[in-house]
Design an enzyme around this catalytic site. Structure first.
Site, mmCIF file in Angstrom:
data_model
loop_
_atom_site.group_PDB
_atom_site.id
_atom_site.type_symbol
_atom_site.label_atom_id
_atom_site.label_comp_id
_atom_site.label_asym_id
_atom_site.label_seq_id
_atom_site.Cartn_x
_atom_site.Cartn_y
_atom_site.Cartn_z
ATOM 1 N N CYS A 299 0.739 -1.203 -0.118
ATOM 2 C CA CYS A 299 -0.031 -0.113 -0.035
ATOM 3 C C CYS A 299 0.803 1.272 -0.003
ATOM 4 O O CYS A 299 0.792 2.238 -0.869
ATOM 5 C CB CYS A 299 -0.921 -0.021 1.100
ATOM 6 S SG CYS A 299 -2.138 -1.428 1.346
HETATM 7 N N1 LIG Z 1 -2.686 -6.388 2.113
HETATM 8 C C1 LIG Z 1 -3.187 -5.165 2.867
HETATM 9 O O1 LIG Z 1 -2.961 -5.022 3.792
HETATM 10 C C2 LIG Z 1 -4.203 -4.250 2.083
HETATM 11 C C3 LIG Z 1 -4.642 -3.470 2.902
HETATM 12 C C4 LIG Z 1 -5.535 -2.347 2.316
HETATM 13 C C5 LIG Z 1 -5.829 -2.447 1.119
HETATM 14 N N2 LIG Z 1 -5.256 -3.415 0.093
HETATM 15 C C6 LIG Z 1 -5.728 -3.343 -1.189
HETATM 16 O O2 LIG Z 1 -6.507 -4.564 -1.603
HETATM 17 C C7 LIG Z 1 -6.074 -5.069 -2.939
HETATM 18 C C8 LIG Z 1 -5.653 -6.412 -2.683
HETATM 19 O O3 LIG Z 1 -4.620 -6.706 -1.907
HETATM 20 P P1 LIG Z 1 -4.121 -8.013 -1.476
HETATM 21 O O4 LIG Z 1 -3.101 -7.547 -0.335
HETATM 22 O O5 LIG Z 1 -5.383 -8.798 -0.752
HETATM 23 O O6 LIG Z 1 -3.351 -8.625 -2.713
HETATM 24 P P2 LIG Z 1 -2.967 -10.280 -2.893
HETATM 25 O O7 LIG Z 1 -2.145 -10.257 -3.909
HETATM 26 O O8 LIG Z 1 -2.713 -10.825 -1.517
HETATM 27 O O9 LIG Z 1 -4.555 -11.055 -3.386
HETATM 28 C C9 LIG Z 1 -4.982 -10.828 -4.406
HETATM 29 C C10 LIG Z 1 -5.706 -12.017 -5.199
HETATM 30 O O10 LIG Z 1 -6.314 -11.838 -6.053
HETATM 31 C C11 LIG Z 1 -6.308 -12.979 -6.951
HETATM 32 N N3 LIG Z 1 -6.480 -12.502 -8.614
HETATM 33 C C12 LIG Z 1 -5.820 -11.796 -9.396
HETATM 34 N N4 LIG Z 1 -6.782 -11.645 -10.453
HETATM 35 C C13 LIG Z 1 -7.788 -12.175 -10.311
HETATM 36 C C14 LIG Z 1 -9.058 -12.442 -10.973
HETATM 37 N N5 LIG Z 1 -9.149 -11.828 -12.170
HETATM 38 N N6 LIG Z 1 -10.043 -13.063 -10.254
HETATM 39 C C15 LIG Z 1 -9.850 -13.610 -9.036
HETATM 40 N N7 LIG Z 1 -8.845 -13.409 -8.246
HETATM 41 C C16 LIG Z 1 -7.751 -12.785 -8.937
HETATM 42 C C17 LIG Z 1 -4.625 -13.266 -7.142
HETATM 43 O O11 LIG Z 1 -4.638 -14.534 -7.303
HETATM 44 C C18 LIG Z 1 -4.540 -13.313 -5.418
HETATM 45 O O12 LIG Z 1 -4.875 -14.516 -4.732
HETATM 46 C C19 LIG Z 1 -4.985 -4.295 -3.374
HETATM 47 O O13 LIG Z 1 -5.598 -3.133 -4.109
HETATM 48 C C20 LIG Z 1 -4.458 -3.503 -2.363
HETATM 49 O O14 LIG Z 1 -3.764 -2.169 -2.596
HETATM 50 C C21 LIG Z 1 -4.237 -4.252 0.616
#
Ligand SMILES: NC(=O)c1ccc[n+]([C@@H]2O[C@H](COP(=O)([O-])OP(=O)(O)OC[C@H]3O[C@@H](n4cnc5c(N)ncnc54)[C@H](O)[C@@H]3O)[C@@H](O)[C@H]2O)c1
Length: 461
Positions: A299
């Site tokens: 982030c």
């Molecule tokens: N990790 C954090 O702490 C956090 C906190 C706040 C916001 N965010 C935001 O949340 C969002 C997700 O982050 P994350 O950390 O969970 O990412 P991540 O990489 O851990 O998980 C994303 C998942 O989405 C899957 N994916 C990709 N394309 C896909 C599709 N077309 N259909 C279905 N699944 C699909 C991937 O295989 C993966 O398992 C991002 O935008 C991030 O900026 C993350």
């Protein structure tokens, strides 16, 4: 959990009424797209609240792991997965199941590309996957962090173009209401979790929601109100998107400020940690931020650039973001020159020295390596000829990622005494710092993990 009924029904749309009722009595089928650090915990929360939940992911390995009761996220136990499965939670890679869902929440990655510009590939691909299976009356909520305008300008056109039934998103911009059997609902609601921070329960983090129209806001608010105590409604998806960016830019800029003041304090012989602790006693107008070896995680190092990129479309330069980025990205270089200086005082050259990096996760007590400053520091130390090893209880190995290729195996902590320098990058709680300092020849500490220990071996940087 008792729901706070902040969201009131004001819709005449029958499909929306029906969805609202199903959300209230928890029979609505919740689909979560993207079962990563954000999507999987969210799926478990809805499951705990007795909703039928289906998780979608393109990563077949993750789907299989979950469907056999396993977990791939350190802080999510197999017991929790088992409990969710016993309540009906299933994972799938089959997008055709999307049509069975009542609501679809998108939690896919939003990284930067090689030019440090927003890479919306995952959001676009997810939209393309959903569109052919979209039904009238469904609610689609985007949770991925992104620049203001993404929901309306990118996601909605993909959903409208790609569905077979000529469905349109209900929108406050529409001159007249759409036919009920031609309407779906869209909102943006940012994820605000702070991984590894257990001081605030997830359900106590207020949930910001911005719908494309009042009905979408109501539906999204009702859905989230079953797991979050407080819903904060904003007028548009763009306002909700901007809210998340404001929060993260606020952190990024303040971390840069304190990093800069740390560099000055080091030069002036002042202990910045002592100063921050003293300033924190002010009961108003000051919120502490702490210096470190550089920014990490999905982030804070990424999100500000989503806004600076979008700002250019408006002929606007986001100078705070650029300056903060400059200072924060210089921190790993500062760490490496501090290590060189500390070794020099021990009559040792960086070239050929054995250095143990403690902690490679981007922050303490989590199993997330994304954008970790440790990776940059290791690469820079290696370039200077150091023999670098690492220890991190969360990572038995470090292989290849988006911006690194290290191929290293965790060195047991018992080997501390074999190194010329121990470099603390991530202050995991599990470490016995007193013991580490006793056994090490030299400790360079970027996190004040050894703040309570007095020893000439410690160099704060
Ligand atoms: N990790 C954090 O702490 C956090 C906190 C706040 C916001 N965010 C935001 O949340 C969002 C997700 O982050 P994350 O950390 O969970 O990412 P991540 O990489 O851990 O998980 C994303 C998942 O989405 C899957 N994916 C990709 N394309 C896909 C599709 N077309 N259909 C279905 N699944 C699909 C991937 O295989 C993966 O398992 C991002 O935008 C991030 O900026 C993350």
């Amino acid at each position: 959990m008792p729901a706070t009924p902040e969201v009131k029904v004001s819709t005449s749309s029958s499909s929306a009424d029906q969805l609202k009722t199903r959300l209230e009595n928890r029979t609505a089928k919740i689909g979560i797209m993207g079962l990563g650090y954000v999507g999987l915990p969210l799926a478990l929360l809805f499951s705990e609240e007795k909703f039928p939940v289906t998780g979608f992911d393109v990563d077949k390995k993750k789907v299989d792991t979950l469907n056999t009761g396993g977990s791939y996220i350190y802080r999510i136990t197999t017991t929790e997965i088992g409990q969710a499965r016993s309540k009906g939670f299933v994972a799938t890679a089959d997008p055709s199941k999307i049509s069975e869902m009542d609501t679809i929440i998108i939690c896919v990655p939003t990284p930067l590309n090689e030019y440090r510009e927003p890479d919306l590939t995952y959001i676009r691909d997810t939209g393309e996957m959903i569109a052919p299976h979209l039904r009238a009356g469904q609610l689609v909520v985007l949770e991925s962090t992104t620049y203001p305008g993404t929901t309306e300008e990118i996601l909605v056109p993909i959903l409208e173009r790609g569905n077979k039934h000529g469905l349109k998103a209900a929108s406050a911009h529409n001159a007249s209401p759409l036919a009920d059997d031609k309407t779906f609902y869209v909102a943006f609601s940012p994820e605000r979790e702070d991984p590894g921070n257990d001081t605030v329960a997830r359900c106590d983090i207020p949930k910001v929601v911005g719908g494309m129209d009042a009905t979408a806001s109501e539906l999204a608010g009702t859905m989230y109100n079953s797991i979050f105590r407080k819903i904060v409604r904003v007028s548009t998806p763009a306002a909700a998107e901007m809210t998340k960016l404001l929060e993260n830019i606020y952190r990024c800029v303040n971390i840069a400020l304190v990093n800069e003041l740390k560099l000055l304090s080091l030069r002036m012989g002042i202990d910045i940690w002592e100063v921050i602790n003293a300033a924190s006693t002010k009961p108003f107008g000051f919120h502490p931020f702490y210096p470190g070896p550089g920014l990490g995680g999905h982030c804070i190092p990424v999100d500000p650039y989503y806004l600076s990129w979008k700002a250019k479309e408006w002929d606007f330069q986001t100078r705070f973001i650029e300056l903060a980025g400059e200072i924060n990205t210089s921190m790993p270089y500062h760490v490496v020159s501090s290590v060189a200086g500390a070794l020099n005082k021990h009559k040792k050259a960086m070239n050929g020295s054995k250095i143990l990096v403690l902690g490679v996760a981007y922050k303490k007590d989590i199993d997330d390596l994304r954008e970790s400053p440790a990776l940059t520091v290791i690469e820079l130390l290696q370039k200077e000829g150091a023999e670098v090893s690492y220890n991190d209880p969360y990572f038995p190995t470090v292989g290849k990622g988006r911006h690194y290729d290290l191929q290293m195996t965790c060195t047991p902590i018992e080997k501390v005494k074999e190194f010329d320098c121990v470099l603390i990058i991530t202050n995991h709680s599990d470490y016995d710092y007193e013991k580490i300092v006793n056994e090490a020849k030299l400790v360079v500490d970027t996190r004040n993990a050894t703040g309570n220990i007095k020893s000439p071996k410690i160099v704060h940087c």
